[in-house]
Design a protein around this motif. Structure first.
Motif, PDB file in Angstrom:
ATOM      1  N   ALA A 378      34.722  50.034  58.837  1.00 36.59           N
ATOM      2  CA  ALA A 378      34.635  48.767  58.090  1.00 36.59           C
ATOM      3  C   ALA A 378      34.938  48.955  56.614  1.00 36.59           C
ATOM      4  O   ALA A 378      35.402  48.024  55.946  1.00 36.59           O
ATOM      5  N   ARG A 379      34.695  50.132  56.086  1.00 40.74           N
ATOM      6  CA  ARG A 379      34.920  50.388  54.657  1.00 40.74           C
ATOM      7  C   ARG A 379      36.396  50.181  54.298  1.00 40.74           C
ATOM      8  O   ARG A 379      36.718  49.563  53.276  1.00 40.74           O
ATOM      9  N   ALA A 380      37.297  50.660  55.141  1.00 41.74           N
ATOM     10  CA  ALA A 380      38.726  50.585  54.835  1.00 41.74           C
ATOM     11  C   ALA A 380      39.214  49.140  54.723  1.00 41.74           C
ATOM     12  O   ALA A 380      40.198  48.866  54.025  1.00 41.74           O
ATOM     13  N   GLN A 381      38.529  48.208  55.365  1.00 39.47           N
ATOM     14  CA  GLN A 381      38.968  46.816  55.383  1.00 39.47           C
ATOM     15  C   GLN A 381      38.733  46.109  54.056  1.00 39.47           C
ATOM     16  O   GLN A 381      39.306  45.043  53.812  1.00 39.47           O
ATOM     17  N   ILE A 382      37.887  46.669  53.194  1.00 39.14           N
ATOM     18  CA  ILE A 382      37.568  45.995  51.932  1.00 39.14           C
ATOM     19  C   ILE A 382      37.955  46.826  50.715  1.00 39.14           C
ATOM     20  O   ILE A 382      37.623  46.459  49.585  1.00 39.14           O
ATOM     21  N   GLU A 383      38.674  47.929  50.924  1.00 42.29           N
ATOM     22  CA  GLU A 383      38.980  48.849  49.836  1.00 42.29           C
ATOM     23  C   GLU A 383      40.466  48.818  49.500  1.00 42.29           C
ATOM     24  O   GLU A 383      41.321  48.687  50.369  1.00 42.29           O
ATOM     25  N   ARG A 384      40.757  48.949  48.213  1.00 42.72           N
ATOM     26  CA  ARG A 384      42.137  48.995  47.730  1.00 42.72           C
ATOM     27  C   ARG A 384      42.173  49.889  46.492  1.00 42.72           C
ATOM     28  O   ARG A 384      41.499  49.597  45.492  1.00 42.72           O
ATOM     29  N   ASP A 385      42.930  50.970  46.568  1.00 42.80           N
ATOM     30  CA  ASP A 385      43.102  51.877  45.429  1.00 42.80           C
ATOM     31  C   ASP A 385      41.774  52.346  44.845  1.00 42.80           C
ATOM     32  O   ASP A 385      41.595  52.422  43.620  1.00 42.80           O
ATOM     33  N   GLY A 386      40.804  52.626  45.715  1.00 40.57           N
ATOM     34  CA  GLY A 386      39.521  53.134  45.258  1.00 40.57           C
ATOM     35  C   GLY A 386      38.539  52.082  44.803  1.00 40.57           C
ATOM     36  O   GLY A 386      37.398  52.399  44.449  1.00 40.57           O
ATOM     37  N   LEU A 387      38.967  50.800  44.783  1.00 40.92           N
ATOM     38  CA  LEU A 387      38.080  49.698  44.419  1.00 40.92           C
ATOM     39  C   LEU A 387      37.713  48.912  45.665  1.00 40.92           C
ATOM     40  O   LEU A 387      38.438  48.917  46.657  1.00 40.92           O
ATOM     41  N   VAL A 388      36.580  48.206  45.603  1.00 39.86           N
ATOM     42  CA  VAL A 388      36.054  47.505  46.767  1.00 39.86           C
ATOM     43  C   VAL A 388      35.880  46.026  46.435  1.00 39.86           C
ATOM     44  O   VAL A 388      35.474  45.665  45.325  1.00 39.86           O
ATOM     45  N   SER A 389      36.171  45.160  47.413  1.00 45.30           N
ATOM     46  CA  SER A 389      35.947  43.727  47.276  1.00 45.30           C
ATOM     47  C   SER A 389      34.972  43.259  48.338  1.00 45.30           C
ATOM     48  O   SER A 389      35.084  43.636  49.505  1.00 45.30           O
ATOM     49  N   VAL A 390      34.024  42.418  47.941  1.00 43.38           N
ATOM     50  CA  VAL A 390      33.083  41.836  48.907  1.00 43.38           C
ATOM     51  C   VAL A 390      33.461  40.393  49.224  1.00 43.38           C
ATOM     52  O   VAL A 390      32.688  39.659  49.832  1.00 43.38           O
TER      53      VAL A 390
END
Length: 516
Positions: A378-390
């Motif tokens: 599930a982590r990979a689905q909200i991560e981009r370039d080391g940043l996370v979006s909720v």
């Protein structure tokens, strides 16, 4: 370091509180709770709850504080998913969730608290609710008989909040212990971050009336404890009672969510003027966006002491804003704290220019990394370039101040409480006569958002709003039951067949600056 804890008419000095915490830690260790394990808690605000949290930290164990409104199925899922080794719960709350408690939690590790008299009065608990449930050990008898913990100092593991977006089942967020070489640096950075957000020092007098099963209030209370500050814990929020407590105890630091502010502002002018609030130095609001007009009214009343911060379970504390800047940048939730990274990304994957809304991505390096329990993918689905979006949508203005304006995910924030429509829609799917449903948030002046359910009946079905609410109240916490229930012959759908929830939601939010 331990604080002086004030609750109702009781006061626990640091030495007394330390003894209680070390006995709790020693007893939990005897029950098999070790470093890295999880302790589950389901209690209203009272000394035993804070003692248990501090005991978990002493052991280097995680603690998972469960919303005490939950029913057996909701609590049972979290208990099982978190792998809790022990459960500490108020007696009446344990009795409610007993059918969902996993067998893996040994009978000896099920501790039931006899609620404090002020809690009994505040929640109108009857004598039957105070009886010791079968198979439980009485906390108040167990604690004095336990040996003090005498093991080595352990690195704190912290709170395990459960959060979710669209799956219908919440996800547990657990901080990953950092490599030993990074532990001291992270601990120092985290302490500096929390001191900035909370403003708490050793000489602060703190009060918290928000429920400690939320991550922000528990973090606030635990940081006050770590600083050795004086801490007042209230069993529940009462607007006029809060003002009286501030005056009586000369409170300097206070935690509020916007709903509490709305209720305080609704008090008659004579009541508000009757209390001396001049001791206040730092008031923090978080948990939901604070409307600019509400914050301005609180600053006019309390003085320039009202601060706001933006955070998420996965991200930690990302931004904050003080009272002076809030008046210059109304509606902002602040600029990045310390070394936090913040980026606004559009649907095309590119960074948005100032003033253009997009999905908020962030990272706060003062926290160890996180993982979802039992859901590593599930982590990979909200991560981009080391940043996370909720899933929050916002923009950064020309001066770098973050503004929230919408939520990409379906989550509803009502009174500072996260509510996940997918869970409610899944429960509705089991109601005979319901073909499909859409649950979403609509504007509410007091709570920010309230729930509405739009239901599509099966052909010939006669299910009504009362049946919908009754079905949900038997399965979910009461605050998840929509206040409004409406019916549609056909729910609007996208080309993919998914319900076009944004089209249903849009009319209710038309003309409003924020959509959350």
């Amino acid at each position: 370091m331990f604080p002086t804890l004030s609750f109702d008419r009781q006061s626990f000095d640091p030495s007394t509180l330390e003894t209680m915490v070390l006995r709790a830690a020693g007893g939990l260790q005897r029950l098999g709770v070790e470093e890295g394990d999880t302790l589950a808690l389901m209690s209203r605000n009272q000394p035993a709850l804070l003692v248990a949290m501090l005991a978990a930290r002493t052991l280097g164990a995680y603690f998972c504080a469960i919303n005490w409104h939950f029913k057996a199925e909701e609590a049972g899922y979290i208990l099982g998913d978190s792998g809790a080794k022990a459960l500490i719960a108020d007696r009446d709350l344990y009795a409610r969730i007993a059918p969902g408690v996993p067998a893996a939690i040994d009978r000896a590790a099920r501790l039931a608290i006899l609620p404090e008299p002020s809690v009994v009065d505040a929640y109108r608990l009857d004598e039957a609710a105070l009886e010791l449930p079968p198979g439980c050990v009485a906390w108040e008898e167990w604690l004095p008989a336990q040996p003090r913990y005498v093991g080595p100092p352990r690195a704190s593991r912290g709170f395990v909040p459960y959060t979710s977006g669209t799956t219908g089942r919440p996800k547990g967020v657990r901080r990953v212990p950092p490599p030993p070489a990074d532990a001291a640096r992270l601990a120092t950075a985290n302490a500096a971050l929390l001191e900035t957000v909370f403003g708490i020092r050793a000489d602060s007098r703190c009060l918290i009336a928000a429920p400690l099963y939320h991550s922000a209030p528990s973090s606030y209370a635990l940081f006050a404890a770590a600083r050795g500050a004086w801490l007042r814990l209230e069993p529940r929020f009462d607007a006029e009672g809060l003002l009286a407590a501030i005056e009586r105890h000369r409170v300097t630091h206070l935690y509020l969510v916007p709903t509490m502010m709305h209720r305080l502002l609704r008090l008659p002018g004579a009541v508000r003027a009757a209390h001396d609030l001049s001791s206040l130095r730092f008031v923090l609001t978080t948990g939901a966006p604070c409307p600019p007009q509400t914050k301005r009214a609180m600053i006019d009343w309390f003085g320039p002491v009202v601060h706001e911060a933006y955070a998420a379970s996965e991200l930690g504390w990302v931004t904050s804003i003080g009272p002076e800047d809030a008046l210059v940048h109304p509606g902002s939730v602040g600029r990045p704290l310390l070394d936090a990274s913040l980026r606004i990304v559009g649907d095309d994957g590119r960074e948005c220019p100032p003033g253009t809304p997009g999905r908020i991505y962030a990272r706060q390096p003062a926290y160890p990394d996180f993982a979802y329990i039992n859901l590593p993918e599930a982590r990979a689905q909200i991560e981009r370039d080391g940043l996370v979006s909720v899933g929050d949508v916002g923009f950064v203005d020309a001066d770098g101040w973050l503004h929230l304006c919408d939520r990409a995910a379906d989550m509803v924030l009502s009174g500072g409480v996260n509510i996940y429509p997918a869970e409610i829609e899944a429960a509705l799917a089991s109601l005979p006569g319901v073909a499909d449903s859409a649950v979403f948030g609509i504007p509410d002046d007091e709570y920010g958002e309230s729930l509405i359910a739009v239901v599509e009946r099966q052909p010939g079905a006669t299910v009504d709003a009362d049946a919908v609410r009754r079905h949900l109240s038997e399965r979910l916490a009461d605050y998840k039951v929509p206040r409004r229930v409406e019916f549609a012959e056909h729910l609007p759908r996208e080309e993919t067949g998914k319900i076009f929830k944004r089209r249903l939601r849009e009319p209710y939010w038309a003309g409003r600056e924020r959509r959350i």
